[in-house]
Every structure is written in structure tokens, then in C-alpha cells.
Write a protein that holds these residues in place. Structure first.
Motif, PDB file in Angstrom:
ATOM      1  N   VAL A 238      25.319  20.906 -12.189  1.00 30.30           N
ATOM      2  CA  VAL A 238      25.228  21.700 -13.418  1.00 30.30           C
ATOM      3  C   VAL A 238      24.551  23.061 -13.194  1.00 30.30           C
ATOM      4  CG1 VAL A 238      24.115  21.793 -15.698  1.00 30.30           C
ATOM      5  CG2 VAL A 238      25.492  19.804 -15.056  1.00 30.30           C
ATOM      6  N   THR A 264      27.715  18.009 -22.039  1.00 25.86           N
ATOM      7  CA  THR A 264      26.409  18.316 -22.639  1.00 25.86           C
ATOM      8  C   THR A 264      25.924  19.700 -22.225  1.00 25.86           C
ATOM      9  OG1 THR A 264      25.895  15.975 -22.464  1.00 25.86           O
ATOM     10  CG2 THR A 264      24.049  17.453 -22.921  1.00 25.86           C
ATOM     11  N   ALA A 265      26.177  20.036 -20.965  1.00 26.42           N
ATOM     12  CA  ALA A 265      25.710  21.321 -20.454  1.00 26.42           C
ATOM     13  C   ALA A 265      26.637  22.471 -20.864  1.00 26.42           C
ATOM     14  CB  ALA A 265      25.591  21.255 -18.941  1.00 26.42           C
TER      15      ALA A 265
END
Lengths: 354, 354
Positions: A238, A264-265
Motif C-alpha cells: 500500500v 480501504t486504502a
DNA sequence: TGAAGCTACGTTATCGTTATCGTTCTTTCA
DNA sequence: TGAAAGAACGATAACGATAACGTAGCTTCA
């Protein structure tokens, strides 16, 4: 019907006494070898039935030196890739009169060695080993005493074992080629266990195509071949998401593990980063976006392996090595002008490679 | 290192000859029973080592009438619910010196009966049966000759077997209650196999809560407990989507099978129809929206079952029946003001029930 | 009619291990 | 010094099934 656990199960001798014959006659009748009169035959069958007689497999095996049992060793029974193989193997083994002893190794080479020893103690007539993690020398030592061996996804000198291999290299080449055609350049290889033979083949496939285009891997990272491994790997990727635009994963579990953290990132799949899995486990088509992957006919694989093993046990070593081709299943974690329809879509690899 | 398959494996007699002692002495040394001089002991150990001696488990079992093998029977090894149980069971069995024989029944009662017979032939010291599908009478007949039996998710008179049950009824009640609190009224129960004991418990849970609120099931439909079953069921439900607002599923596979067809048909989950699964298989949290389900500690379940079985084999029938409570995991296929955080979120059932 | 051949059994021995009992040799102490 | 006790080991038998061989009785045909 008052079933209390019987202290001793009936033996041929018990049946013989009940039928008024010798144990040998009972054996003859029950094994259908002939040499027994029809009237006697009936008496024996009735007596066996009445006593609920079942031959003692140990005694039989001790005499015959055959256990009618075969083993199958898998790295991790919780990985959905393996139960299907086991099912395939069992589907072939049982009608052939063999009991399948399946052993789980929890991705531990020590355990693999130990388990092969246990199977030897149980005098299995043969073993199928999936994705052996042992190094060459220990593997050879471990399989040497076995009567018949088939390896799945691991090669070894022909005299020691039959092999069934998935042509991961070709499969991965197809996947990488397709991504390059769509403009991806910055690849990561999410390798599984370091000692995996199939993993090396996959890496070769990636690197071959990349180098053909003058490219190289941006990252080559190893992790455990399960969801957790993918999640942990995501932790490393990420922060560097800007450097990459495609991740080729050792298997679907790793790929699926990557997806949630990426989402989510805010890393969009496939627009920003494409993801390719391997195995086509059921979950691959259920997630959003559905996972592009290499489909392997897992149950067929198990069936073929078992047929090969039974052949070898019977002394027919016709087929020494089989290679099966995976199908590239293009879903939505890779960009595509034409995403395949889900139902029955298969891109034959042979066709996919130029 | 020139490992040709040995025609005959070495026996105690071979070791004895090599060490210049009698077979009995070899046996004594190898079993650590004492009664052998230290110098002799060394010679024997060296000889055994040199010959790569391994005791013949058949001969040992034949003598001792103990196989150090236990069986575990599961309806379908491809259903992700079961491999975790098997792994738990194995984790306990192996250190205790037992080999685990796992048998797959492919959801077929006939096969279940057959497999229990095969295990009997192999003289397993005990069996764990998961979700037995046989009717009461045949089940009792099939387990009666076994020395020790533990049933998972199936009850039976205590004298015949130990039992470990998941309190599905309570779990389902919690799920249904929570849905009713959110205004859902028109429930469907997507039952699994008709002959499933756990399935009946689940239905009881649904009906209990519904009748408490003066409601009844809109549909009670059966299907196979796998993805395909869910997909087929969706075929029946989609046309009647207007009549329903919640589906309680026998397991996660069925629930997951429903989701894609629902999405395709434009039925929004959970706004229009809520879906609740059962088992919390890994895929449940990976799909979009993530599936609300009942979490069962599958590996623990396997470990407990095996411990109970080993106790029973040893004659300690302390624990006769254990009930474990599932956790209601609220994710996004059910509407919620407060959807739980994924990480480590557990709503203890006891608390969830009023 | 009697030797050969066959059928339908029973007897014996064996697979590899190990419990049981017996034998030999050493040690111990009255 | 000799009886008793113990240690170290061997011989035998048994677990249950069955291959190999033996034997009794019958059939067959020269």
C-alpha cells in the motif's frame, strides 16, 4: 438391537464354529475363491451375516503385504485448492477398493517428512504428494521406501515417481502478456512459500515475459499462501502503491487478501493496480470485483493423480509425467476491453499464447 | 543413496540378526520397556537405524487390538466448514500418537454408512462424525460396533456417543430478532439438506422468534448446502422478491450463492432483502457486501471433538455432551445502524439475546 | 475293477510383533 | 558358602487371515 460396544469382534474362527466348518472354508467362501459346496456356502454366509462378521484388515494386510490404502499429502487442507484434489482422488480410489488416507502438513516440511513416515508405517500401497515442500534430497529419501509415488506440482527423476504438473509458467505468461498488452509495466510478484516448485515456475513465467519486453519486476515479495499472507503483503504494498500497476499472485488466497486493504486504502482495482490470482477457487468469482485468475481443473487433477498412482501400484508405469494447462479466466481485477462472460468462459491457453 | 524400492521392509528379525540378539530383545529395546542391558540396547538401536527399521503397524495392531487410528467423517470436504474442523481434530490427534483417517461422504447417506463400515474394517479406535445424515435407526446401527464415537451436530442417546452441538437455534434466534427489530417481517428460510439435524434446529430458531411476533415463514425452501444450491434457490426467489425482505440461510455457501443472482436481478442487499448466512467461512467477509453470519469456532470444534473422543477411547467418559454458542457477526447483508467493525468484533450471543 | 482325476473340505504354517514364561548368569547377604 | 533374588535375555505362542498342501470321498473310463 441392544447395541452395547462388543468387547471382541467376531473372527473367521467364530464364523467357522457357527457354521460348523473350518476357518479356511469360511475364508474361501467369503473371498469367493470357489472350492466350497453350495450348501456349505449358504451356511457360512448366514453365519457371517448373523455374527455381523467383518474381516480384520490388519490380519489381511499382514498376510498379503497389501493394505489397500493409499495416502495423499497436502500442505494445507484449509486452502480450498486441496480439498477438491482430495475429492477427485477419493472418487477414483474408492471404487477401486482403496481407502484414502489424507494427511495435512500445515505448510511445514518437517511435518511432511514425518507424515510420509507415518504413511510408511501404515504400509500404504502408494502416496500422492501435493506441492511437496521438502528439498530435493530429503524428498527423495522420504519417498524412496514407498512402493508407488505420484507428485503433483513437483518434478523429480522419473524412476522415483510419476508426476502431474500444472503448466503455471505458460499460464502466468498468458496473464502477464495480456496485462502488458493493456499497458501495464510495473509488476509485482507476490510469491508464496520460498520452497515451492510451482512458485518458481510462476516467477519464471513472469520474468520471461517481462524481459521479452525489456522490463523487470518492481518487487518480488514472499508471503504465506493464505489470506493472512495477502493481507500482510498489502501492508507492504500500500505505501508503495504509486510504484506499481500490477500484482501477479502465487494463488487466489493471496490475491483476495490484497483486495480489502487496497480498497480501504483507496487503491482502485484494476484501474490503478491490476491483480491476478491463481487456482480459481470458488471465492474468486464471488468477490467484487471478481478476480482474474488461472483456472485449474482441481478435481480432474486429483482423479488423474489417483489413476496414475493405481497404475503404478499395479506395476503399469505407462504414464510417467502429465502436464496440464491452466485456463486464464479474465474477470474484473484486470482491465479489459472485453471482459469475458462468467458462464463457461474459457480462454484456451494455447490460443492465448500468441 | 541409490534408492530402489525395497522388495521387503526389514522386520524385528532382521534387526535382531544384525544386532546378534533375539527378536524379543529388539522389541524390548524399541518399546523402551526396559529389561535390556545398556550395551545391547545400543547395538540394537544402531542396527535398527542402519536397516532403517520401522515396525509394522499391522502386526502391532493385530496383537494389541489397537490401531492408534481415529476416523473423522464429513459430509463434504469441499465445504470450507469442514476442513477447519479436520485440522483442529488432527492438531489434537497427532501429538497423542493417533493417525487421523478423514472420510468424505459427498452428502450421501449410503456412503456414510459404507464409510463407517470401512472405518470399522480398519479397526479405528474411534470415530468423529460431522453432521451425520443417516436416520436415527441406521445411524445407531452404524455406530454401535465402534469402540468410541463423538457426534458433531447430531444428538443421540448418551450411551452411544458423546456429542458436540452448536446452539444454532439460539444463534438463529439472535439473527432473526435483530432483523425484526429493524422492521423485517417477511422471512424465507433457505434450508439445507432435509435430513440435517442442524437444519431443523435453525428452522426452530427462526419459527420460534417469528411466532413470538405473530409472524410465519413466507417460504421454507430446501436446497443443497453449497454455492450451486444457493444459485438455484435464487432462481426461485428472484421472481418473488417482492414478497420477501429477509433470507435466513442454512449456511454461508447458500447465502453467497444467492448474492450474485440477486445483484444481477437488481435486488438490493440489504435494502430490499437482508441475507444471513451461517458458519462464517472466510469468503463471507470477502464478498461485497460482506455477509452477516453466525461465526462458529470451527477449529476449536474439531479440537474439542477429538479431545472428547480420545477421552472416550481411554474410557474416560467425563464430558458427555458439549454445546457451543455461535457468535452473530453483523456485517452488511443485514441493515444496521451500527455495523460492527470487522476486526475482532464479536457480539456474544448471551448478550444479544435480550 | 481299479487307477486316475476331481471336489470339498481340513491341517499346518506363516505374515511381524510382543506377552508370558523359562533359562542362565550374576549379585547379595545370612 | 549357599540359598534367594534379580537382571538379561531367549523360546514359545498367539493375534486373525489365508496359501499351500493333505486327505477323504466320489466320479469316470479303460
Amino acid at each position: 438391537m441392544d447395541a452395547k460396544p462388543p468387547l471382541r469382534s467376531p473372527t473367521v474362527t467364530d464364523v467357522a464354529a457357527a457354521a460348523g466348518v473350518s476357518p479356511m472354508t469360511v475364508s474361501r467362501v467369503l473371498n469367493g475363491r470357489g472350492g466350497a459346496g453350495e450348501e456349505t456356502r449358504q451356511r457360512v454366509l448366514e453365519a457371517a451375516q448373523a455374527l455381523n462378521y467383518r474381516p480384520n484388515a490388519f490380519a489381511q494386510s499382514l498376510k498379503s503385504d497389501r493394505s489397500n490404502t493409499v495416502g495423499i499429502v497436502v500442505p494445507d487442507i484449509v486452502n480450498p485448492f486441496f480439498p477438491e484434489i482430495i475429492r477427485g482422488a477419493e472418487l477414483v480410489a474408492r471404487p477401486a477398493g482403496y481407502t484414502l488416507l489424507s494427511c495435512n502438513v500445515v505448510e511445514d516440511p518437517e511435518r511432511e517428512e514425518e507424515v510420509l513416515g507415518t504413511l510408511l508405517d501404515r504400509r500404504v500401497d502408494g502416496v500422492i504428494i501435493c506441492s511437496a515442500r521438502l528439498d530435493e534430497e530429503r524428498l527423495l529419501r522420504a519417498i524412496a521406501p514407498h512402493r508407488a509415488v505420484v507428485l503433483i506440482n513437483r518434478s523429480v527423476a522419473k524412476r522415483y515417481a510419476g508426476t502431474i504438473e500444472v503448466d503455471y509458467r505458460a499460464g502466468v505468461e498468458a496473464a502477464v502478456s495480456s496485462l502488458i498488452a493493456q499497458g501495464r509495466r510495473r509488476f509485482v510478484f507476490a510469491a508464496g512459500p520460498a520452497y515451492s516448485h510451482g512458485g518458481r515456475k510462476r516467477r519464471e513465467g513472469v520474468e520471461a515475459v517481462l524481459s521479452r519486453h525489456g522490463l523487470a519486476l518492481v518487487h518480488d515479495l514472499s508471503c504465506t499462501p493464505d489470506l493472512q499472507g495477502g493481507i500482510e503483503l498489502a501492508g507492504k504494498l500500500v505505501p508503495r502503491a504509486g510504484e506499481i500497476d500490477a500484482v501477479i499472485c502465487y494463488n487466489d488466497l493471496i490475491a483476495l487478501g490484497l483486495m480489502k486493504p487496497f480498497e480501504t486504502a483507496g487503491i482502485s482495482v484494476p484501474d490503478q493496480v491490476a491483480i491476478v490470482g491463481c487456482d480459481d477457487i470458488p471465492a474468486a468469482s464471488l468477490v467484487t470485483p471478481p478476480l482474474t485468475t488461472l483456472r485449474i481443473a482441481k478435481q480432474d487433477l486429483g482423479e488423474m493423480a489417483m489413476r496414475m498412482l493405481l497404475d503404478r501400484i499395479a506395476g503399469r508405469n505407462a504414464q510417467q509425467g502429465i502436464v496440464i494447462e491452466p485456463d486464464l479466466i479474465l474477470r474484473s481485477t484486470t482491465p479489459s476491453d472485453l471482459v469475458q462472460e462468467e458462464a463457461g468462459s474459457k480462454l484456451e491457453l494455447a490460443a492465448a499464447r500468441i
